[in-house]
Each structure stands twice: as structure tokens, then as C-alpha cells.
Design an enzyme around this catalytic site. Sequence first.
Site, PDB file in Angstrom:
ATOM      1  N   GLY A   1     -10.015   4.072   6.093  1.00  0.00           N
ATOM      2  CA  GLY A   1      -9.804   5.500   6.307  1.00  0.00           C
ATOM      3  C   GLY A   1      -8.404   5.872   6.730  1.00  0.00           C
ATOM      4  N   PHE A   2      -7.713   4.979   7.435  1.00  0.00           N
ATOM      5  CA  PHE A   2      -6.373   5.283   7.913  1.00  0.00           C
ATOM      6  C   PHE A   2      -5.496   4.041   7.864  1.00  0.00           C
ATOM      7  CE2 PHE A   2      -9.068   8.446   9.911  1.00  0.00           C
ATOM      8  CZ  PHE A   2      -8.335   9.611   9.736  1.00  0.00           C
ATOM      9  N   GLY A   3      -4.223   4.230   7.558  1.00  0.00           N
ATOM     10  CA  GLY A   3      -3.268   3.140   7.607  1.00  0.00           C
ATOM     11  C   GLY A   3      -2.788   2.909   9.028  1.00  0.00           C
ATOM     12  N   GLY A   4      -2.110   1.786   9.230  1.00  0.00           N
ATOM     13  CA  GLY A   4      -1.492   1.514  10.520  1.00  0.00           C
ATOM     14  C   GLY A   4      -2.420   1.021  11.611  1.00  0.00           C
TER      15      GLY A   4
ATOM     16  N   GLY B   1       0.781  -2.430   4.201  1.00  0.00           N
ATOM     17  CA  GLY B   1       1.302  -1.076   4.171  1.00  0.00           C
ATOM     18  C   GLY B   1       2.579  -0.919   4.958  1.00  0.00           C
ATOM     19  N   SER B   2       2.443  -0.663   6.260  1.00  0.00           N
ATOM     20  CA  SER B   2       3.623  -0.448   7.092  1.00  0.00           C
ATOM     21  C   SER B   2       4.488  -1.698   7.200  1.00  0.00           C
ATOM     22  CB  SER B   2       3.206   0.025   8.490  1.00  0.00           C
ATOM     23  OG  SER B   2       2.272  -0.871   9.080  1.00  0.00           O
TER      24      SER B   2
ATOM     25  N   HIS C   1      -0.900  -1.069  -4.351  1.00  0.00           N
ATOM     26  CA  HIS C   1      -2.225  -0.715  -3.847  1.00  0.00           C
ATOM     27  C   HIS C   1      -2.287   0.786  -3.589  1.00  0.00           C
ATOM     28  CE1 HIS C   1      -6.050  -1.919  -1.948  1.00  0.00           C
ATOM     29  NE2 HIS C   1      -5.806  -0.952  -1.077  1.00  0.00           N
TER      30      HIS C   1
ATOM     31  N   MET D   1     -12.408  -5.915   4.138  1.00  0.00           N
ATOM     32  CA  MET D   1     -11.618  -5.011   4.962  1.00  0.00           C
ATOM     33  C   MET D   1     -11.419  -5.615   6.354  1.00  0.00           C
ATOM     34  SD  MET D   1     -10.762  -2.370   3.182  1.00  0.00           S
ATOM     35  CE  MET D   1     -10.122  -1.372   4.543  1.00  0.00           C
TER      36      MET D   1
ATOM     37  N   ASP E   1      -4.651   3.771  -2.229  1.00  0.00           N
ATOM     38  CA  ASP E   1      -5.850   4.128  -1.473  1.00  0.00           C
ATOM     39  C   ASP E   1      -6.302   5.531  -1.835  1.00  0.00           C
ATOM     40  OD1 ASP E   1      -6.363   1.823   0.198  1.00  0.00           O
ATOM     41  OD2 ASP E   1      -4.493   2.310   1.229  1.00  0.00           O
TER      42      ASP E   1
ATOM     43  N   MET F   1     -12.127   4.612  -1.756  1.00  0.00           N
ATOM     44  CA  MET F   1     -12.912   4.844  -0.540  1.00  0.00           C
ATOM     45  C   MET F   1     -13.541   6.219  -0.677  1.00  0.00           C
ATOM     46  SD  MET F   1     -10.302   3.190   2.245  1.00  0.00           S
ATOM     47  CE  MET F   1      -8.836   3.269   1.223  1.00  0.00           C
TER      48      MET F   1
ATOM     49  N   SER G   1       0.828  -1.204   0.000  1.00  0.00           N
ATOM     50  CA  SER G   1       0.000   0.000   0.000  1.00  0.00           C
ATOM     51  C   SER G   1       0.860   1.249   0.000  1.00  0.00           C
ATOM     52  CB  SER G   1      -0.929   0.010   1.216  1.00  0.00           C
ATOM     53  OG  SER G   1      -1.624   1.236   1.283  1.00  0.00           O
TER      54      SER G   1
ATOM     55  N   MET H   1      -8.984   8.326  -1.034  1.00  0.00           N
ATOM     56  CA  MET H   1      -9.950   8.713   0.000  1.00  0.00           C
ATOM     57  C   MET H   1     -10.396  10.145  -0.229  1.00  0.00           C
ATOM     58  SD  MET H   1      -8.065   7.162   3.376  1.00  0.00           S
ATOM     59  CE  MET H   1      -7.052   5.681   3.280  1.00  0.00           C
TER      60      MET H   1
ATOM     61  N   ASP I   1      -7.322  -6.342   3.447  1.00  0.00           N
ATOM     62  CA  ASP I   1      -6.645  -5.053   3.562  1.00  0.00           C
ATOM     63  C   ASP I   1      -6.876  -4.511   4.959  1.00  0.00           C
ATOM     64  OD1 ASP I   1      -5.620  -2.510   3.323  1.00  0.00           O
ATOM     65  OD2 ASP I   1      -7.056  -1.831   1.822  1.00  0.00           O
ATOM     66  N   GLY I   2      -5.769  -4.287   5.686  1.00  0.00           N
ATOM     67  CA  GLY I   2      -5.858  -3.691   7.009  1.00  0.00           C
ATOM     68  C   GLY I   2      -5.144  -4.506   8.064  1.00  0.00           C
ATOM     69  N   GLY I   3      -4.022  -4.008   8.545  1.00  0.00           N
ATOM     70  CA  GLY I   3      -3.290  -4.697   9.600  1.00  0.00           C
ATOM     71  C   GLY I   3      -2.617  -5.977   9.158  1.00  0.00           C
TER      72      GLY I   3
ATOM     73  N   HIS J   1      -8.005   1.367  -4.773  1.00  0.00           N
ATOM     74  CA  HIS J   1      -9.083   1.112  -3.813  1.00  0.00           C
ATOM     75  C   HIS J   1      -9.779   2.440  -3.546  1.00  0.00           C
ATOM     76  CE1 HIS J   1     -10.170  -0.180   0.592  1.00  0.00           C
ATOM     77  NE2 HIS J   1     -11.236   0.026  -0.167  1.00  0.00           N
TER      78      HIS J   1
END
Length: 228
Positions: free
Chosen positions: A140-143, A195-196, A31, A135, A33, A66, A8, A35, A173-175, A64
Site C-alpha cells: 500500500g505504501f512505499g518506504g 524503491g527508495s 516495477h 511481500m 505499483d 494491488m 520501483s 493501487m 518487495d518492501g524495505g 504489481h
Amino acid sequence: MAVQISPSILSADFSRLAEQAQAVEGADWLHVDVMDNHFVPNLTLGVPVVESLARAADTPLDCHLMIESPDRWAPAYVEAGARSVTFHAEAAAAPVRLAREIRAKGARASMALKPATPIEPFEDLLSELDMILVMTVEPGFGGQEFLDIMLPKIRRTRELIAKHGLEMWLQVDGGVSADTIERCAEAGADVFVAGSAVYGTDDPAAAVRSLRAQAQETTASAAWACGH
């Protein structure tokens, strides 16, 4: 079923986007994002940046969206160079028509579900899609921290895909990280947005390889994949 890793760009250094896009050599997708600060409480980037990224990146873009009104805006992202475009079930007015329009323009069509949105009402739409995104955080937010409560939903989604004999992909997607990717793969995911866990390391390309190896090993013995 082939494991795919999609780093991401949201977690990258935005002052060096072209360089960061090149830093994930070996990834299947990049990826992106998008928004709008309406559908989600954050504002990131839009069509012009995607257009620039498509020129700078060797890796195909997975956008993606959003955003509100994806029926209006999604086709522009295909025209900007995205090879895969994901819209949200909660935002699309006519998801089948939108998926067909995205496909007609030459990209893969995907639909995303927020954590509280069940997969079952969309069972009959799956054949119109190339990918479904579950999801594993609130968008809405990474991390954010991975939501384990989404694992049963991933399993149910994989069961519906198998039930209808579809060759579609199941993205999470997410964590997603070294600590969570195996659980996602065991549950039925085969496309992983990280992402991170990629851009937060000293060697993003090595992180991609490591995550892929973890997911491949788990998938090889996963009950859902043994019949493929």
C-alpha cells in the site's frame, strides 16, 4: 540462478516519469505499483500511465496489481505493454485461469502474497506461475521498514519451488535495501524490488549495480543456490 533488480517507480519523481524510467540503466525490470484505494489504502496509477511508461522505458515493465478484481483488469495491463503482471492471491477469484490468460497474452504471470498469507495453500498452483512475490511489508505504501519475520516464509517458498523442480522466480518487495538484500538473497529470493534504495539516491543506476553485486555475492554461497 540469476539475480534481478526491479526498481520501483513508486519512489520516483512522478513529475518526471519518463526521465526517471530511463535513470535506472542496467535494471532488469521497472516495477510499477498499481493501487486502487480499495484493496490497499492508496491510489497510484492505471492503464494509461502504464501505456505511456511502456513507450518511454527501455526496461521491461513488471506491474504489481494491488487492486480488487484483478481477474477483470489484469489482461489490460498486458495489452498496455507490461511484460510481467502480478496479481494478489487474496484478490483473485480464479488465479489459475487468470495466470493462464496473462501468459496467453504474452506476459509472465506472477502471484503476490501479503505478509499474513501463507504460501502452503498455493503449492499446487506454483506450476502455473512464472514468479511468486513474497511481500516483505504490508502492501500500500512505499518506504516501509522491512519485516524480518518474512524471511522464514521466503525460505519455505524456495523449498517448495525446489521440491517441484520449478524454474520460477521468487521476488521480494518492501524495505529492500543495502541493509536487507543479503538476508533476502540468503533466504532464497532472486528478484528484488527496491524503491527508495534506488530512487532515493543521487545515482539510481549506480544503486542498481551495487544492490546487484550484494545479492550476487550472497547468492553464490547460499545453501539453496548451491545445487543449481
